[in-house]
Design an enzyme around this catalytic site. Structure first.
Site, PDB file in Angstrom:
ATOM      1  N   GLU A  98      -9.945  -2.065   5.273  1.00  0.00           N
ATOM      2  CA  GLU A  98     -10.644  -1.664   6.548  1.00  0.00           C
ATOM      3  C   GLU A  98     -11.835  -2.574   6.668  1.00  0.00           C
ATOM      4  O   GLU A  98     -12.397  -3.086   5.635  1.00  0.00           O
ATOM      5  CB  GLU A  98     -11.025  -0.072   6.599  1.00  0.00           C
ATOM      6  CG  GLU A  98      -9.905   0.797   6.411  1.00  0.00           C
ATOM      7  CD  GLU A  98      -8.874   0.907   7.581  1.00  0.00           C
ATOM      8  OE1 GLU A  98      -9.028  -0.099   8.513  1.00  0.00           O
ATOM      9  OE2 GLU A  98      -8.214   1.874   7.799  1.00  0.00           O
ATOM     10  N   HIS A 128      -7.716  -5.387  10.098  1.00  0.00           N
ATOM     11  CA  HIS A 128      -7.426  -5.123   8.578  1.00  0.00           C
ATOM     12  C   HIS A 128      -6.029  -5.535   8.318  1.00  0.00           C
ATOM     13  O   HIS A 128      -5.263  -5.701   9.211  1.00  0.00           O
ATOM     14  CB  HIS A 128      -7.456  -3.529   8.442  1.00  0.00           C
ATOM     15  CG  HIS A 128      -6.323  -2.673   8.903  1.00  0.00           C
ATOM     16  ND1 HIS A 128      -6.486  -2.064  10.140  1.00  0.00           N
ATOM     17  CD2 HIS A 128      -5.076  -2.596   8.389  1.00  0.00           C
ATOM     18  CE1 HIS A 128      -5.376  -1.402  10.435  1.00  0.00           C
ATOM     19  NE2 HIS A 128      -4.473  -1.818   9.417  1.00  0.00           N
ATOM     20  N   ASP A 171      -8.128  -3.633  14.234  1.00  0.00           N
ATOM     21  CA  ASP A 171      -9.743  -3.814  13.837  1.00  0.00           C
ATOM     22  C   ASP A 171      -9.641  -5.062  12.610  1.00  0.00           C
ATOM     23  O   ASP A 171     -10.597  -5.110  12.052  1.00  0.00           O
ATOM     24  CB  ASP A 171     -10.483  -2.699  13.422  1.00  0.00           C
ATOM     25  CG  ASP A 171      -9.481  -2.103  12.226  1.00  0.00           C
ATOM     26  OD1 ASP A 171      -8.491  -2.790  11.908  1.00  0.00           O
ATOM     27  OD2 ASP A 171      -9.744  -0.998  11.645  1.00  0.00           O
ATOM     28  N   ASP A 223       1.013  -1.202   0.105  1.00  0.00           N
ATOM     29  CA  ASP A 223       0.070   0.039  -0.092  1.00  0.00           C
ATOM     30  C   ASP A 223       1.066   1.434   0.199  1.00  0.00           C
ATOM     31  O   ASP A 223       1.972   1.217   0.094  1.00  0.00           O
ATOM     32  CB  ASP A 223      -0.897  -0.037   1.331  1.00  0.00           C
ATOM     33  CG  ASP A 223      -0.144  -0.536   2.327  1.00  0.00           C
ATOM     34  OD1 ASP A 223       1.020  -0.271   2.651  1.00  0.00           O
ATOM     35  OD2 ASP A 223      -1.017  -1.161   3.331  1.00  0.00           O
TER      36      ASP A 223
END
Length: 261
Positions: free
Chosen positions: A143, A138, A136, A67
């Site tokens: 996400e 990811h 979370d 990314d």
């Protein structure tokens, strides 16, 4: 998904580096997927030690980043291409020209994302993908709510992720970009070996959901339950919520030595 429970961050890094070393002994021109963040730093340090000691060479390797932030200037120290250059490239003998990433400064974002997908395909796909795991759930910047079949695209970062990453921006959440380009869950799922490293008690809920919960977009990393060759290396704090922890450890004790990860 294979679960490996270790005592220390150092042990996690050595086990991951062993898998990478084995890959490049068998195929010196293999394709490595590289991640940023805190989780892979120990791996890169161990790979650097082995390269310096003559035990390993990545001279013929190719690498692809997961990314990139959108909009950070080329000289920004937290632009992921610069982070990778500092934390990975500088420690090993890979040719910097063979390290590729999505273009966070592209004027035509959809075309840049499509081109990156094509670059990965042209390289023959990724042999081993290093992954971290967000609190979370990811992976990369996919996400919660991300499509399990998603491809490289622009994403808006959640407040939680921006808060988690503020430590890299002098603890200023507002300095963390709101958007990124990221490989999708479908893209990541096409790698031949997915290798996740997660340490610390703050990752325990995510580890539990990704490993033992349902496959769901609410915990994006859970897509790796469907992967034919996925490994997650966790320390005891990160494994503290795993219901089958003792079973995973029993499997590791009984695993044939020749099998590797």
């Amino acid at each position: 998904m294979e679960v490996v429970i270790v005592e220390t961050d150092r042990e996690a890094a050595v086990i991951a580096a062993d898998a990478i070393s084995r890959l490049f002994r068998e195929n010196p021109s293999a394709v490595l997927g590289i991640a940023t963040g805190s989780s892979p730093l120990g791996i890169y340090d161990e790979l650097g030690r082995r390269v310096t000691g003559g035990e390993l060479s990545l001279a013929d390797a190719r690498a692809f980043m997961l990314d990139e932030y959108v909009g950070l200037p080329e000289d920004h120290p937290e632009r992921y291409r610069n982070v990778v250059a500092r934390d990975f490239v500088a420690k090993v003998d890979i040719d910097r020209a063979n390290v590729h990433g999505p273009d966070g400064l592209a004027k035509d974002v959809p075309q840049a994302c499509a081109s990156y997908e094509q670059q990965i395909r042209d390289a023959g796909g990724i042999d081993l993908q290093i992954l971290g795991l967000g609190t979370d759930g990811h992976i990369a910047f996919n996400e919660p709510g991300s499509s399990l079949g998603s491809r490289t695209r622009i994403k808006m970062l959640t407040s939680q992720t921006r808060s988690d990453n503020a430590r890299f921006f002098d603890d200023q959440v507002d300095a963390v970009p709101q958007h990124c380009l990221t490989q999708g869950l479908g893209t990541i799922s096409e790698c031949r070996h997915a290798l996740v490293v997660a340490t610390g008690r703050h990752k325990a809920q995510a580890v539990h959901q990704v490993v033992e919960g349902p496959v769901t977009a609410m915990w994006p990393g859970s897509v790796l339950q469907l992967h034919p060759h996925a490994t997650i290396i966790v320390d005891r704090p990160a494994a503290s919520r795993l219901q089958l922890a003792s079973y995973y450890e029993e499997i590791q004790r009984g695993k044939p030595a020749w099998q590797g990860l």
